[in-house]
Design an enzyme around this catalytic site. Structure first.
Site, mmCIF file in Angstrom:
data_model
loop_
_atom_site.group_PDB
_atom_site.id
_atom_site.type_symbol
_atom_site.label_atom_id
_atom_site.label_comp_id
_atom_site.label_asym_id
_atom_site.label_seq_id
_atom_site.Cartn_x
_atom_site.Cartn_y
_atom_site.Cartn_z
ATOM 1 N N GLY A 23 11.885 -1.017 -5.016
ATOM 2 C CA GLY A 23 10.923 -0.463 -4.184
ATOM 3 C C GLY A 23 11.076 0.804 -3.112
ATOM 4 O O GLY A 23 10.382 1.607 -3.183
ATOM 5 N N PHE A 24 12.258 0.654 -2.736
ATOM 6 C CA PHE A 24 12.671 1.566 -1.925
ATOM 7 C C PHE A 24 14.166 2.144 -2.024
ATOM 8 O O PHE A 24 15.104 0.989 -2.435
ATOM 9 C CB PHE A 24 12.381 1.286 -0.325
ATOM 10 C CG PHE A 24 11.027 0.811 -0.189
ATOM 11 C CD1 PHE A 24 9.998 1.695 -0.023
ATOM 12 C CD2 PHE A 24 10.991 -0.553 -0.131
ATOM 13 C CE1 PHE A 24 8.746 1.469 0.432
ATOM 14 C CE2 PHE A 24 9.356 -1.038 0.206
ATOM 15 C CZ PHE A 24 8.636 -0.081 0.558
ATOM 16 N N GLY A 25 14.377 3.383 -1.655
ATOM 17 C CA GLY A 25 15.765 3.677 -1.869
ATOM 18 C C GLY A 25 16.596 3.320 -0.287
ATOM 19 O O GLY A 25 15.602 2.938 0.416
ATOM 20 N N GLY A 26 17.635 3.719 -0.113
ATOM 21 C CA GLY A 26 18.344 3.652 1.232
ATOM 22 C C GLY A 26 18.368 2.227 1.593
ATOM 23 O O GLY A 26 18.752 1.889 2.935
ATOM 24 N N SER A 58 19.467 8.629 -8.612
ATOM 25 C CA SER A 58 18.016 8.345 -8.615
ATOM 26 C C SER A 58 17.317 9.583 -7.812
ATOM 27 O O SER A 58 17.675 9.703 -6.630
ATOM 28 C CB SER A 58 17.733 6.864 -7.872
ATOM 29 O OG SER A 58 16.517 7.032 -7.359
ATOM 30 N N ASP A 114 12.739 6.634 -11.111
ATOM 31 C CA ASP A 114 12.068 5.370 -10.538
ATOM 32 C C ASP A 114 10.496 5.435 -10.424
ATOM 33 O O ASP A 114 10.205 6.093 -9.616
ATOM 34 C CB ASP A 114 12.505 5.016 -9.091
ATOM 35 C CG ASP A 114 14.101 4.687 -9.018
ATOM 36 O OD1 ASP A 114 14.121 3.575 -9.706
ATOM 37 O OD2 ASP A 114 14.809 5.081 -8.347
ATOM 38 N N MET A 128 19.937 -5.226 -10.262
ATOM 39 C CA MET A 128 19.431 -4.663 -8.950
ATOM 40 C C MET A 128 20.039 -5.296 -7.786
ATOM 41 O O MET A 128 20.321 -6.643 -7.625
ATOM 42 C CB MET A 128 18.045 -5.174 -8.619
ATOM 43 C CG MET A 128 17.005 -4.546 -9.943
ATOM 44 S SD MET A 128 17.182 -2.617 -9.586
ATOM 45 C CE MET A 128 16.584 -2.420 -7.801
ATOM 46 N N HIS A 157 18.181 9.279 -13.209
ATOM 47 C CA HIS A 157 17.452 8.102 -12.949
ATOM 48 C C HIS A 157 16.151 8.057 -12.432
ATOM 49 O O HIS A 157 15.967 8.796 -11.418
ATOM 50 C CB HIS A 157 18.233 6.985 -12.194
ATOM 51 C CG HIS A 157 17.791 5.537 -11.903
ATOM 52 N ND1 HIS A 157 17.905 4.519 -12.942
ATOM 53 C CD2 HIS A 157 17.046 5.309 -11.020
ATOM 54 C CE1 HIS A 157 17.536 3.431 -12.612
ATOM 55 N NE2 HIS A 157 16.710 3.710 -11.186
ATOM 56 N N MET A 203 9.002 0.437 -12.512
ATOM 57 C CA MET A 203 8.579 -0.941 -11.920
ATOM 58 C C MET A 203 7.043 -0.675 -11.781
ATOM 59 O O MET A 203 6.486 -0.759 -10.662
ATOM 60 C CB MET A 203 9.344 -0.670 -10.500
ATOM 61 C CG MET A 203 10.823 -0.907 -10.478
ATOM 62 S SD MET A 203 11.618 -0.038 -9.098
ATOM 63 C CE MET A 203 11.982 1.619 -9.895
ATOM 64 N N ASP A 213 21.982 -0.838 -9.599
ATOM 65 C CA ASP A 213 20.962 0.177 -8.947
ATOM 66 C C ASP A 213 20.738 -0.501 -7.460
ATOM 67 O O ASP A 213 20.178 -1.660 -7.312
ATOM 68 C CB ASP A 213 19.894 -0.080 -9.612
ATOM 69 C CG ASP A 213 18.779 0.864 -9.179
ATOM 70 O OD1 ASP A 213 18.947 1.598 -8.311
ATOM 71 O OD2 ASP A 213 17.562 1.111 -9.951
ATOM 72 N N GLY A 214 21.119 0.056 -6.406
ATOM 73 C CA GLY A 214 20.818 -0.365 -5.153
ATOM 74 C C GLY A 214 21.805 -0.200 -4.186
ATOM 75 O O GLY A 214 22.837 -0.992 -4.365
ATOM 76 N N GLY A 215 21.950 0.518 -3.157
ATOM 77 C CA GLY A 215 22.889 0.513 -2.112
ATOM 78 C C GLY A 215 24.270 0.860 -2.720
ATOM 79 O O GLY A 215 24.974 0.509 -1.970
ATOM 80 N N MET A 272 6.919 3.472 -9.579
ATOM 81 C CA MET A 272 6.528 2.717 -8.976
ATOM 82 C C MET A 272 4.973 2.641 -8.923
ATOM 83 O O MET A 272 4.814 3.946 -8.786
ATOM 84 C CB MET A 272 7.162 2.554 -7.531
ATOM 85 C CG MET A 272 8.696 2.413 -7.741
ATOM 86 S SD MET A 272 9.431 2.299 -5.872
ATOM 87 C CE MET A 272 11.204 2.481 -6.296
ATOM 88 N N GLY A 321 21.033 6.890 -5.296
ATOM 89 C CA GLY A 321 20.037 7.970 -4.574
ATOM 90 C C GLY A 321 20.602 8.492 -3.413
ATOM 91 O O GLY A 321 20.980 9.649 -3.437
ATOM 92 N N HIS A 372 13.306 3.935 -15.170
ATOM 93 C CA HIS A 372 13.146 2.408 -14.616
ATOM 94 C C HIS A 372 11.674 2.246 -14.316
ATOM 95 O O HIS A 372 11.301 2.787 -13.184
ATOM 96 C CB HIS A 372 14.063 2.343 -13.335
ATOM 97 C CG HIS A 372 14.401 1.109 -12.680
ATOM 98 N ND1 HIS A 372 14.888 0.942 -11.192
ATOM 99 C CD2 HIS A 372 13.669 -0.210 -13.156
ATOM 100 C CE1 HIS A 372 14.885 -0.288 -11.006
ATOM 101 N NE2 HIS A 372 13.965 -0.897 -11.944
HETATM 102 C C1 DX5 Z 1 14.989 0.882 -5.833
HETATM 103 C C2 DX5 Z 1 15.269 1.814 -6.864
HETATM 104 C C3 DX5 Z 1 16.716 2.613 -6.836
HETATM 105 C C4 DX5 Z 1 16.729 3.486 -5.499
HETATM 106 C C5 DX5 Z 1 18.271 3.578 -5.248
HETATM 107 O O1 DX5 Z 1 13.704 0.183 -6.203
HETATM 108 O O2 DX5 Z 1 15.229 1.127 -8.149
HETATM 109 O O3 DX5 Z 1 16.715 3.514 -8.095
HETATM 110 O O4 DX5 Z 1 16.271 4.714 -5.833
HETATM 111 O O5 DX5 Z 1 18.234 4.114 -4.029
HETATM 112 P P1 DX5 Z 1 19.678 3.877 -3.117
HETATM 113 O O6 DX5 Z 1 20.876 4.518 -3.974
HETATM 114 O O7 DX5 Z 1 19.447 5.035 -2.130
HETATM 115 O O8 DX5 Z 1 19.856 2.468 -2.827
HETATM 116 ZN ZN ZN Z 2 15.978 2.478 -9.954
#
Ligand code: DX5
Ligand code: ZN
Length: 220
Positions: A144-147, A10, A37, A139, A35, A70, A177-179, A39, A199, A68
């Site tokens: 909404g956010f990475g990390g 991502s 994102d 998901m 990927h 959103m 996707d996510g974490g 938003m 990401g 993706h």
């Molecule tokens: C969250 C995004 C993800 C995000 C993943 O809404 O869809 O793609 O960037 O980030 P990490 O891998 O840091 O959880």
């Molecule tokens: Zn994503």
């Protein structure tokens, strides 16, 4: 069963001031897809990038652009994202009134269509979409956010989606996707995922670390 595992970094975790360079770096480091994102600050509480940025990145790699979305509404932006060079467009059922129509619309534009399940959305949502989708995205964080931290109970949903895909007999990717990191990636793979979005775990350590990060996420 062993299936090839694809890694889709991502770019939300990339250096936005040097996005083209970052995309070339993950390409050279061996990623499978990219990927992206998107938003809108309305469907999710963050604002990222639009079709112009996707278009600007397109010359930097030949790899699949996994986009993706959103955003809500979503339908009126599909053409722009396809024209910008998207290969797969993934949408949330909650982002519009007619998910079946949206999936058909994406396919009519000549690209692959994915449907995303939020952590609170059941696999059952796919019952009447599975005949048409090319990708299912589970998901493992709220979008909404990475990390953010991986939500463990989504592993059961990945397993449920894997059963649905196998029963359908269709070639459908199962993406998570996510974490996703070196600890959660093997769990997602064991549950049946074949495409991992990452990401933070891809971009940690800067460009010299990307190849190692991608290899470890893949389980190599
Ligand atoms: C969250 C995004 C993800 C995000 C993943 O809404 O869809 O793609 O960037 O980030 P990490 O891998 O840091 O959880
Ligand atoms: Zn994503």
């Amino acid at each position: 069963m062993t299936r090839p595992i694809l890694i889709s970094p991502s770019i939300l975790s990339a250096d936005f001031a040097r996005l083209g360079e970052e995309v070339r770096a993950i390409d050279q480091a061996g990623c499978d897809w990219v990927h992206i994102d998107v938003m809108d600050g309305h469907f999710v509480p963050n604002i990222t990038i639009g079709p112009n940025v996707v278009k600007a990145l397109r010359p930097h790699t030949q790899k699949t652009f996994d986009v993706h979305l959103m955003i809500s509404p979503v339908d009126q932006y599909l053409e722009a994202f396809v024209a910008a060079g998207s290969d797969i467009i993934t949408v949330h059922p909650e982002a519009g009134p007619h998910i079946h129509r949206t999936v058909q619309h994406i396919k009519s534009l000549g690209v692959k269509a994915g449907v995303v399940l939020n952590p609170g959305t059941p696999a059952k949502m796919l019952d009447y979409l599975i005949d048409d989708v090319d990708l299912i995205l589970v998901m493992s964080v709220n979008p909404g956010f990475g990390g953010q931290s991986f939500i463990e109970n989504q592993l059961r949903k990945i397993e449920a989606c894997r059963r649905m895909i196998d029963k359908s007999g269709r070639a459908i990717h199962l993406q998570v996707d996510g974490g996703i990191d070196f600890t959660t990636a093997p769990k997602a793979i064991a549950a049946g995922a074949d495409v991992l979005v990452a990401g933070t775990a891809t971009f940690r350590g800067g460009a010299p670390a990307y190849a190692d990060n991608i290899r470890k996420l893949r389980g190599g």
